[in-house]
Write a protein that holds these residues in place. Sequence first.
Motif, PDB file in Angstrom:
ATOM      1  N   HIS A 227      10.891   1.160   7.265  1.00  0.00           N
ATOM      2  CA  HIS A 227      10.127   0.250   6.496  1.00  0.00           C
ATOM      3  C   HIS A 227      10.253   0.528   5.013  1.00  0.00           C
TER       4      HIS A 227
ATOM      5  N   ASP B 220       2.684  -2.640   5.638  1.00  0.00           N
ATOM      6  CA  ASP B 220       2.998  -1.430   6.010  1.00  0.00           C
ATOM      7  C   ASP B 220       4.515  -1.470   6.692  1.00  0.00           C
ATOM      8  N   ALA B 221       4.692  -2.615   7.349  1.00  0.00           N
ATOM      9  CA  ALA B 221       5.940  -2.333   8.114  1.00  0.00           C
ATOM     10  C   ALA B 221       7.218  -2.904   7.124  1.00  0.00           C
TER      11      ALA B 221
ATOM     12  N   SER C 159       0.886  -1.413  -0.036  1.00  0.00           N
ATOM     13  CA  SER C 159      -0.041   0.052   0.233  1.00  0.00           C
ATOM     14  C   SER C 159       0.872   1.398   0.089  1.00  0.00           C
ATOM     15  N   ILE C 160       2.125   0.867   0.194  1.00  0.00           N
ATOM     16  CA  ILE C 160       3.176   2.291   0.142  1.00  0.00           C
ATOM     17  C   ILE C 160       3.936   1.888  -0.815  1.00  0.00           C
TER      18      ILE C 160
ATOM     19  N   LEU D 114       1.594  -5.529   8.647  1.00  0.00           N
ATOM     20  CA  LEU D 114       2.955  -6.288   8.209  1.00  0.00           C
ATOM     21  C   LEU D 114       3.196  -5.744   7.060  1.00  0.00           C
TER      22      LEU D 114
ATOM     23  N   ARG E 278      -3.623   5.028   2.683  1.00  0.00           N
ATOM     24  CA  ARG E 278      -4.271   5.132   3.977  1.00  0.00           C
ATOM     25  C   ARG E 278      -3.327   5.081   5.256  1.00  0.00           C
TER      26      ARG E 278
ATOM     27  N   LEU F 224      -1.420   3.990   8.585  1.00  0.00           N
ATOM     28  CA  LEU F 224      -0.892   2.852   8.857  1.00  0.00           C
ATOM     29  C   LEU F 224      -1.807   1.827   9.587  1.00  0.00           C
ATOM     30  N   ARG F 225      -1.473   0.677   9.491  1.00  0.00           N
ATOM     31  CA  ARG F 225      -2.120  -0.445  10.068  1.00  0.00           C
ATOM     32  C   ARG F 225      -1.392  -1.004  11.191  1.00  0.00           C
ATOM     33  N   PRO F 226      -1.775  -1.651  12.390  1.00  0.00           N
ATOM     34  CA  PRO F 226      -1.034  -2.027  13.300  1.00  0.00           C
ATOM     35  C   PRO F 226      -0.274  -3.685  12.856  1.00  0.00           C
ATOM     36  N   LEU F 227       0.592  -3.918  13.624  1.00  0.00           N
ATOM     37  CA  LEU F 227       1.219  -5.426  13.447  1.00  0.00           C
ATOM     38  C   LEU F 227       0.420  -6.417  14.054  1.00  0.00           C
TER      39      LEU F 227
END
Lengths: 496, 281
Positions: free
Chosen positions: B242, B119-120, A378-379, B117, A390, A392-395
């Motif tokens: 990231h 995103d990271a 998404s990035i 994940l 959007r 960030l989402r959590p891990l």
Amino acid sequence: MRLHAVDERAAQLGLTRGMMLTDAKARLPGLLHAPADLEGDHAALQGLAEWCLRYSPFVAADGEDGLLIDATGCAHLFGGEEAMLARMESQFAKLGLKAYLGMAQTVGAASALARFGPPRAIAPQGGVSEALSALPMAALRLEPQVLLLLQRLGLTRIGQLYAMPRLALARRFRSRVAEEAVLFRLDQALGRQPESLNPLHPAPSFRAHAGYSEPVQDLSFLPEVLRRLSADLKSMLVREGQGGTRWTFRALRVDGQVAALSLRTARPVREEAHLARLFKERFEQMDLGLGAEYFILSADEAVPFTQSQGSWAESEEGGSASGQEEALAGLIDRLSVRLGAEALRLQGPCESHVPERAVHSRPALDGAGVADPAWSPSIPSAPLRSPPPRPLRPLRLLTKPEPIEVMAEVPDGPPMHFRWRHVPHQVTRAEGPERIAPEWWRLQDGVFEDVRDYFRIEDVRGRRYWVFRAGLYQDRAQNHALPGGAPSWFLHGFFA
Amino acid sequence: MSGETRGTSRSALMARLRRSIAEIEQSVPVLEEAPAALPREEGADPARLILRPGLHELTASYEDMSAARGFAFAVLAARQKHAGALRPARKALPPAFLWAMRLEERREFGAPYGPGLLDAGFSPERLLTLYARTSLDVLWALEEGLKAGALAGALGEVGDVGLTESRRLSLLAAEHRMPCWLIRPLERKEASAALTRLRIRPAPSGRHVHDPAAPGAARWQVELEKAKAGPMPFRVTMEWDHETHCFHMVAPLADRALPAAPKTQSPPAGEAAILPLARTG
């Protein structure tokens, strides 16, 4: 109370099924009796049907007291039809059961012969009607009231129906239902109406079996049995270019019970070594009782086997890509077999912006051949510095959001302090809100009940959380039903 | 003989000794990049240490467990990038990982969440997640994972591990040349055969480029407690990027009072030595 079943000895002394218990005891004061256990009988019959898989892969329970075995193409394995029936009789006798056997081209005729015919009756090819003609009407599997009707008409033997014109038969019965039942059952018995048995298990694609003269009691012998069976099965699978994905290993015990192990594999398999590894974990769960003498290994589901051949160019750094894939499938199999298919999971993306619906978690075993929609980043990668689509989402995402106590500076703003699992946290940094509303088709009565405002927050020690406020603040405040209109807050996930 | 030559011969001797110890223990070769002559704080990168094949431990106190898990995911992402780069032919499928935990941990801290994940910087399609009932099952799964030779790494969250279990894992990991990570609660202090032990604490995040009030790039305070064939214990603040899938070491913040604050020659005024790249909103 009535008699549900009587043994041979009691029958000789004149007791019949359906007789009042008091009458029977008056006649035979020393009568031994026990309450009927219908459910137990049913379960035992099912177990016995499993046990009969040694004769044919198609076995079904017939009513409350019979078993149907489709012996098509099986009799020659036992040295002919007579020999097969004789073998069955002796093997049932070993279980302490008296078996009444009959064999014919149709289910109806076989059932009639077994129950009312001579011992080990076999209707010869084309001689079904002759074999049945002397049998009583009850052999046609008719309802008691229909039988009573037939008796009143003076029809007692099946043969009497043959000569009778169908129309005349129809006229004699007042009830259309009874007439249809008689003709239907007759046609079924004579093969004019098709009837198929509904087998206990769908036909396995491939099966191998082996019998041992001495019952096997020792679990440590099972790997050897499995090795033998899987070698047989492998040659069959190789010939057909198939591999199995669902496997069952059955041990038919000397006491008529069956111990079975079933497992699935992520990819089609036919190697003995792989199967041996998978089953090895589970053998200890098998209860062989006093021993098992017959074993069946079946590939219940088989799919075309894709030949794996790694390219030699890749094999330089320890294993080709396909070999690696195979090893991974093997690992998935092993973990799933031992710890349960539900325990080992993979996740794929789902088209939804509601966080808990955005992933689809499935057992890793189900992954074989299923192309997941790919996770697309998404990035955008480094050179493109466009803002991400959007936040960030959590891990890690909690299965169920946990309520927290929150103090916010402004009603609509991010939390300043919050208390989660009794521990207070002071928020130093926050980002948000990100408003996430359920999809419109999930709205309840047109009200955004489940709208959430998400915040990404960091506490004074640097721990980062994902929290949300449920419901719109204005709605809550205006809703006087809620005490104080205070919004409820939840913690939903953790960042790195 | 000048002091300098004595110093080099001394370091060469140390390196030789380390190598022979590593040979005896059949563990991984000594890191040549981390000579003992350099100042400890700069010489070693914990991220590099725990990407070595072998068993590594991440410990954290109960309330910092989420930070330790986050750090572990960053390690996995770095490993994924590394393993993927080694095998360009397999670029279509990212390397597979096993993350084993107990059902208990999922109930308490949730399940790994794919979009996060991603995103990271970790692509989750081949992350096998195992939810086992007991620690023993987790350890068994890790052993199987190491033996299978199909993974790029295996990670387990366990309550307690004895010396025997950790030695088994350690030997397997060394034999199959694969990194294996254990996340252990700090409260359990059993001895272990791990190559490396890192103590993870959360740290205030880096600066967000667009919004100073928002949390920026993730940071941790990483304390190297033990490193076989590696540098002496030290403590450093690390940041995960990231986008480049790299760890950066961050100079201690000016307003942070650490009892054992590492002394670097030129602490950049108040902020990260390497500025976080564009943080996303």
